[in-house]
Design a protein around this motif. Structure first.
Motif, mmCIF file in Angstrom:
data_model
loop_
_atom_site.group_PDB
_atom_site.id
_atom_site.type_symbol
_atom_site.label_atom_id
_atom_site.label_comp_id
_atom_site.label_asym_id
_atom_site.label_seq_id
_atom_site.Cartn_x
_atom_site.Cartn_y
_atom_site.Cartn_z
ATOM 1 N N THR A 59 0.813 -1.217 0.000
ATOM 2 C CA THR A 59 0.000 0.000 0.000
ATOM 3 C C THR A 59 0.849 1.272 0.000
ATOM 4 O O THR A 59 0.337 2.335 -0.319
ATOM 5 C CB THR A 59 -0.998 0.025 1.180
ATOM 6 O OG1 THR A 59 -0.298 -0.114 2.405
ATOM 7 C CG2 THR A 59 -2.020 -1.099 1.027
ATOM 8 N N LEU A 74 -7.357 -4.358 -2.019
ATOM 9 C CA LEU A 74 -6.303 -5.371 -2.034
ATOM 10 C C LEU A 74 -6.735 -6.629 -2.772
ATOM 11 O O LEU A 74 -5.996 -7.150 -3.602
ATOM 12 C CB LEU A 74 -5.875 -5.703 -0.600
ATOM 13 C CG LEU A 74 -5.346 -4.506 0.191
ATOM 14 C CD1 LEU A 74 -5.138 -4.877 1.654
ATOM 15 C CD2 LEU A 74 -4.068 -3.978 -0.432
ATOM 16 N N TYR A 77 -5.551 -4.154 -7.752
ATOM 17 C CA TYR A 77 -5.871 -5.087 -6.682
ATOM 18 C C TYR A 77 -5.819 -6.488 -7.247
ATOM 19 O O TYR A 77 -5.783 -6.687 -8.454
ATOM 20 C CB TYR A 77 -7.244 -4.791 -6.068
ATOM 21 C CG TYR A 77 -8.362 -4.641 -7.070
ATOM 22 C CD1 TYR A 77 -9.126 -5.733 -7.458
ATOM 23 C CD2 TYR A 77 -8.649 -3.403 -7.633
ATOM 24 C CE1 TYR A 77 -10.148 -5.595 -8.389
ATOM 25 C CE2 TYR A 77 -9.674 -3.250 -8.560
ATOM 26 C CZ TYR A 77 -10.417 -4.348 -8.932
ATOM 27 O OH TYR A 77 -11.424 -4.215 -9.847
ATOM 28 N N TYR A 104 -7.540 1.484 0.002
ATOM 29 C CA TYR A 104 -6.601 0.712 -0.815
ATOM 30 C C TYR A 104 -7.295 -0.623 -1.067
ATOM 31 O O TYR A 104 -7.432 -1.426 -0.142
ATOM 32 C CB TYR A 104 -5.292 0.430 -0.077
ATOM 33 C CG TYR A 104 -4.407 1.620 0.154
ATOM 34 C CD1 TYR A 104 -3.596 2.112 -0.868
ATOM 35 C CD2 TYR A 104 -4.334 2.217 1.417
ATOM 36 C CE1 TYR A 104 -2.755 3.186 -0.645
ATOM 37 C CE2 TYR A 104 -3.499 3.290 1.641
ATOM 38 C CZ TYR A 104 -2.713 3.773 0.609
ATOM 39 O OH TYR A 104 -1.875 4.842 0.839
ATOM 40 N N TYR A 160 -8.402 -5.411 11.640
ATOM 41 C CA TYR A 160 -7.201 -5.094 12.413
ATOM 42 C C TYR A 160 -6.952 -3.594 12.315
ATOM 43 O O TYR A 160 -6.813 -3.052 11.211
ATOM 44 C CB TYR A 160 -5.984 -5.879 11.890
ATOM 45 C CG TYR A 160 -4.751 -5.604 12.693
ATOM 46 C CD1 TYR A 160 -4.567 -6.218 13.929
ATOM 47 C CD2 TYR A 160 -3.773 -4.723 12.237
ATOM 48 C CE1 TYR A 160 -3.438 -5.955 14.691
ATOM 49 C CE2 TYR A 160 -2.644 -4.468 12.992
ATOM 50 C CZ TYR A 160 -2.480 -5.083 14.218
ATOM 51 O OH TYR A 160 -1.369 -4.816 14.974
ATOM 52 N N THR A 161 -6.939 -2.909 13.441
ATOM 53 C CA THR A 161 -6.721 -1.466 13.474
ATOM 54 C C THR A 161 -5.227 -1.180 13.498
ATOM 55 O O THR A 161 -4.519 -1.596 14.421
ATOM 56 C CB THR A 161 -7.426 -0.835 14.689
ATOM 57 O OG1 THR A 161 -8.818 -1.157 14.626
ATOM 58 C CG2 THR A 161 -7.244 0.670 14.704
ATOM 59 N N LEU A 162 -4.771 -0.465 12.466
ATOM 60 C CA LEU A 162 -3.349 -0.114 12.347
ATOM 61 C C LEU A 162 -3.006 1.141 13.147
ATOM 62 O O LEU A 162 -1.941 1.219 13.759
ATOM 63 C CB LEU A 162 -2.993 0.107 10.873
ATOM 64 C CG LEU A 162 -3.164 -1.104 9.973
ATOM 65 C CD1 LEU A 162 -3.178 -0.697 8.501
ATOM 66 C CD2 LEU A 162 -2.053 -2.105 10.242
ATOM 67 N N ARG A 169 -7.718 -2.062 2.778
ATOM 68 C CA ARG A 169 -7.178 -1.215 3.840
ATOM 69 C C ARG A 169 -7.955 0.089 3.713
ATOM 70 O O ARG A 169 -8.029 0.666 2.624
ATOM 71 C CB ARG A 169 -5.689 -0.969 3.646
ATOM 72 C CG ARG A 169 -5.109 -0.055 4.693
ATOM 73 C CD ARG A 169 -3.626 0.163 4.495
ATOM 74 N NE ARG A 169 -3.148 1.191 5.396
ATOM 75 C CZ ARG A 169 -1.965 1.763 5.285
ATOM 76 N NH1 ARG A 169 -1.125 1.387 4.321
ATOM 77 N NH2 ARG A 169 -1.604 2.704 6.135
ATOM 78 N N ILE A 185 -8.929 4.013 5.347
ATOM 79 C CA ILE A 185 -8.550 5.129 6.211
ATOM 80 C C ILE A 185 -9.813 5.960 6.427
ATOM 81 O O ILE A 185 -10.399 6.470 5.462
ATOM 82 C CB ILE A 185 -7.410 5.952 5.585
ATOM 83 C CG1 ILE A 185 -6.195 5.044 5.392
ATOM 84 C CG2 ILE A 185 -7.084 7.159 6.467
ATOM 85 C CD1 ILE A 185 -5.085 5.643 4.578
ATOM 86 N N ASP A 220 -7.089 3.918 10.722
ATOM 87 C CA ASP A 220 -6.559 3.182 9.582
ATOM 88 C C ASP A 220 -6.688 1.705 9.923
ATOM 89 O O ASP A 220 -6.248 1.282 11.000
ATOM 90 C CB ASP A 220 -5.087 3.583 9.387
ATOM 91 C CG ASP A 220 -4.427 2.986 8.156
ATOM 92 O OD1 ASP A 220 -5.027 2.136 7.477
ATOM 93 O OD2 ASP A 220 -3.275 3.376 7.883
ATOM 94 N N GLY A 221 -7.315 0.927 9.046
ATOM 95 C CA GLY A 221 -7.518 -0.477 9.362
ATOM 96 C C GLY A 221 -7.482 -1.390 8.158
ATOM 97 O O GLY A 221 -7.694 -0.963 7.025
ATOM 98 N N PHE A 222 -7.214 -2.644 8.419
ATOM 99 C CA PHE A 222 -7.146 -3.714 7.420
ATOM 100 C C PHE A 222 -8.310 -4.649 7.684
ATOM 101 O O PHE A 222 -8.502 -5.091 8.826
ATOM 102 C CB PHE A 222 -5.804 -4.448 7.559
ATOM 103 C CG PHE A 222 -5.716 -5.695 6.743
ATOM 104 C CD1 PHE A 222 -5.432 -5.635 5.391
ATOM 105 C CD2 PHE A 222 -5.920 -6.929 7.332
ATOM 106 C CE1 PHE A 222 -5.359 -6.802 4.632
ATOM 107 C CE2 PHE A 222 -5.838 -8.100 6.582
ATOM 108 C CZ PHE A 222 -5.559 -8.023 5.229
#
Length: 167
Positions: A18, A36, A155, A34, A69-71, A48, A50, A111-113
């Motif tokens: 990313t 993926l 992607y 993003y 999952y929180t980045l 991902r 934001i 920001d998370g996945f």
């Protein structure tokens, strides 16, 4: 034991970074994405995202599971204000979950996945049906937003031999 014969051999790794891909701004209002992995046929979408501070997404019902999952940053579900998700948090959401995503104004955003199976059935503030958001819908939103921004989203697109969306 010998290795099996492979009918559809994948001779390269499908990797996205990313840090090197185009961010699709406002793929949804207040959400930059993003993309993926988008698989409308099997109903799986991996992104991902934001989230801008102050964003509240529609209340939604999940037909499948979500791994989130929180980045960085902080967010919570309005229904669970005492359980904020912060950097390093992993959240598993079983199918059948109903909640309203919110990123507080003072959070700085989040920001998370996410790995999502199935669809989100979205509802307005009066609990009236709005729309269905699944992998195919997300793909169309991303393509439209990217086109408006003059960028080409890249992607992973599954198939008999998986590849990238822009191959």
């Amino acid at each position: 034991m010998a290795l099996p014969d492979v009918i559809q051999h994948q001779d390269f790794l499908l990797t996205l970074n990313t840090n090197e891909e185009n961010l699709i701004k406002d793929a949804l209002p207040g959400v930059d994405v993003y993309p993926l992995f988008l698989d409308p046929e099997n109903g799986t979408w991996v992104i991902r995202a934001i989230f801008k501070p102050g964003i509240t997404l529609p209340k939604h019902f999940h037909t499948g599971v979500v791994h989130f999952y929180t980045l960085s940053g902080r967010w919570n579900y309005l229904e669970y204000p005492d359980q904020p998700q912060t950097a390093g948090s992993y959240l598993y959401e079983p199918g059948g979950s109903i909640h309203t995503f919110h990123c507080p104004e003072d959070s700085g955003g989040a920001d998370g996945f996410m790995v999502i199976s199935g669809a989100n059935i979205n509802f307005d503030d009066n609990n009236n049906f709005m729309n269905i958001m699944d992998a195919g819908w997300i793909e169309q939103m991303i393509i439209a937003a990217a086109k408006a921004q003059g960028v080409i989203p890249r992607y992973i697109k599954p198939g008999a031999i998986a590849g990238f969306s822009n191959d």
